[in-house]
Design a protein around this motif. Structure first.
Motif, short mmCIF file in Angstrom:
data_model
loop_
_atom_site.label_atom_id
_atom_site.label_comp_id
_atom_site.label_asym_id
_atom_site.label_seq_id
_atom_site.Cartn_x
_atom_site.Cartn_y
_atom_site.Cartn_z
N UNK A 136 -8.53 -58.05 111.89
CA UNK A 136 -9.92 -57.69 112.15
C UNK A 136 -10.66 -58.97 112.52
N UNK A 137 -11.50 -58.88 113.55
CA UNK A 137 -12.13 -60.08 114.10
C UNK A 137 -13.65 -59.89 114.16
N UNK A 138 -14.36 -61.01 113.91
CA UNK A 138 -15.82 -60.98 113.85
C UNK A 138 -16.39 -62.10 114.71
N UNK A 139 -17.47 -61.78 115.43
CA UNK A 139 -18.06 -62.79 116.31
C UNK A 139 -19.57 -62.62 116.39
N UNK A 140 -20.29 -63.72 116.22
CA UNK A 140 -21.74 -63.84 116.46
C UNK A 140 -22.62 -63.22 115.38
N UNK A 141 -22.14 -63.06 114.16
CA UNK A 141 -22.95 -62.44 113.11
C UNK A 141 -23.61 -63.50 112.23
N UNK A 142 -24.77 -63.16 111.68
CA UNK A 142 -25.33 -64.03 110.64
C UNK A 142 -24.46 -63.93 109.39
N UNK A 165 -20.30 -67.49 113.36
CA UNK A 165 -21.12 -66.76 112.39
C UNK A 165 -21.80 -67.76 111.46
N UNK A 166 -22.97 -67.40 110.95
CA UNK A 166 -23.63 -68.25 109.96
C UNK A 166 -22.82 -68.29 108.68
N UNK A 167 -22.43 -67.12 108.19
CA UNK A 167 -21.51 -67.03 107.05
C UNK A 167 -20.47 -65.97 107.37
N UNK A 168 -19.20 -66.36 107.25
CA UNK A 168 -18.14 -65.40 107.49
C UNK A 168 -18.09 -64.38 106.38
N UNK A 169 -18.02 -64.87 105.14
CA UNK A 169 -18.01 -64.00 103.96
C UNK A 169 -19.06 -64.53 103.00
N UNK A 188 -21.66 -71.61 110.36
CA UNK A 188 -22.67 -72.36 109.65
C UNK A 188 -23.76 -72.91 110.53
N UNK A 189 -24.11 -74.16 110.30
CA UNK A 189 -25.26 -74.74 110.97
C UNK A 189 -25.13 -74.67 112.49
N UNK A 190 -23.94 -74.95 113.00
CA UNK A 190 -23.78 -74.99 114.45
C UNK A 190 -23.40 -73.66 115.05
N UNK A 191 -23.87 -72.56 114.48
CA UNK A 191 -23.41 -71.26 114.95
C UNK A 191 -24.56 -70.38 115.43
N UNK A 192 -24.18 -69.29 116.07
CA UNK A 192 -25.07 -68.22 116.46
C UNK A 192 -26.29 -68.73 117.22
N UNK A 193 -26.04 -69.52 118.22
CA UNK A 193 -27.13 -69.95 119.10
C UNK A 193 -27.57 -68.77 119.97
#
Length: 351
Positions: A136-142, A165-169, A188-193
């Motif tokens: 299962x794959x996740x992309x671009x979520x807070x 993602x800002x937080x994966x889990x 984290x910090x460098x994510x979800x621009x």
């Protein structure tokens, strides 16, 4: 001559059959086609998220499985309140058109700026539920996956990825957590621009895995996984002077009543785990690889360490066979693959 030729052909054919049968002359069993796990419903590219939610309401369905990987593009979470599994599924949130901040923690009311893929909130009877995610794959979520407090969720994730993602889990009510062969990148910090922007939308506490346990849990096992560019940021503070707590793996235990600072050893009412194992993982370019407990919120480092990662838990924590680049262990050092209390915060050398 023709009879001799025919005989030779027959002999060769029989020999070939014998080879295919094996030494005992028995044909090998046919290779089974990949099948859905027992109790799982088969989904495909025509399946909608509403279809999945309908399957969740069917008590005879234990999970969903796709023969070929499928993608759900959505910012709205799938709410899991019972045991369920998913296999060969991707969740992808659309990027914002402009850069905008999101909160550091889940927003249960779904306010703008917070996107979730899966929210795990068991029924009020506090019964244990089993959530199993494979490929299962996740992309671009807070927050790709969130686990509510006052829960008892056994969460197993294998052969999966988390990207941007800002937080994966983010979890507060775990029972057992088992993670194997999982990749987390740019968390984290460098994510979800925002779309077309390389700037981050949030700061301070982003992470690949953020466990803020408020109830008595079981065992944590994180193995054979890869964490890259998790946390982000440099130095001790982020925007507005906020202390950075970001990293690849963050584990804290808390009181379950508005997060009082001190742990008193009462595992019946406080957050706790029986053991933590972090082994065979690769960490690269993270702000911190493993953050155990927190610092600074209760005054001295020792108080914060004991409040949010007590020595009893440290004695049952194993970290081994990992390429550790930078660690914030908040008063602990790794000695003989176990954690031991240190007089001051130290950086653990690369193993």
């Amino acid at each position: 001559m023709k009879k001799n030729t025919l005989a030779l052909v027959l002999i060769a054919a029989l020999a070939l059959v014998g080879c295919n049968m094996g030494g005992n002359g028995v044909l090998p069993p046919p290779v089974d086609e990949e099948k859905a796990p027992e109790g799982y419903a088969t989904v495909d590219s025509n399946t909608t998220l509403d279809d999945v939610k309908a399957l969740l309401e069917n008590p005879d369905v234990d999970g969903i499985w796709a023969e070929e990987p499928i993608t759900f593009e959505t910012a709205e979470p799938v709410a899991l309140d019972r045991s369920f599994g998913m296999e060969n599924v991707t969740f992808k949130a659309p990027l914002s058109e402009t850069k905008s901040r999101v909160t550091a923690y889940p927003l249960p009311d779904g306010k703008t700026g917070s996107t979730h893929a899966i929210d795990i909130t068991p029924n009020s009877d506090n019964s244990t539920i089993e959530i199993t995610l494979k490929n299962v794959h996740f992309e671009n979520y807070s927050h790709a996956i969130s686990v509510a407090d006052k829960s008892n969720v056994n969460l197993t994730i294998t052969d999966s990825t988390f990207e941007n993602c800002f937080k994966g889990i983010y979890a507060e009510g775990l029972g057992n957590l088992t993670i194997n062969n999982v990749t987390m990148n740019n968390m984290g910090v460098g994510s979800v621009a925002g779309e077309g922007s390389e700037e981050a939308r949030m700061d301070r506490s982003g992470a690949g895995i953020d466990i803020n346990q408020t109830s008595t849990g079981g065992a944590i096992s994180i193995t054979n996984s890869h964490f890259t560019n998790c946390g982000g940021g440099t130095g001790a503070t982020g925007e507005n002077g906020a202390k950075l707590t970001s990293g690849a793996i963050k584990i804290k235990v808390r009181d379950n009543s508005n997060y009082p600072s001190h742990f008193n050893g009462d595992t019946g009412t406080k957050g706790y785990f029986t053991s933590v194992t972090i082994t065979g993982n690769i960490f690269s370019n993270n702000r911190a690889d493993v953050v155990l407990g927190t610092s600074g919120e209760t005054g001295s480092t020792d108080e914060a360490k004991e409040a949010t990662y007590p020595s009893e838990l440290a004695e049952n924590t194993t970290i081994q066979n990992c390429e550790l680049e930078d660690n914030s262990t908040n008063g602990y050092e790794i000695s003989g693959n176990k954690l031991e209390a240190a007089e001051q915060i130290i950086e653990v050398t690369k193993k």
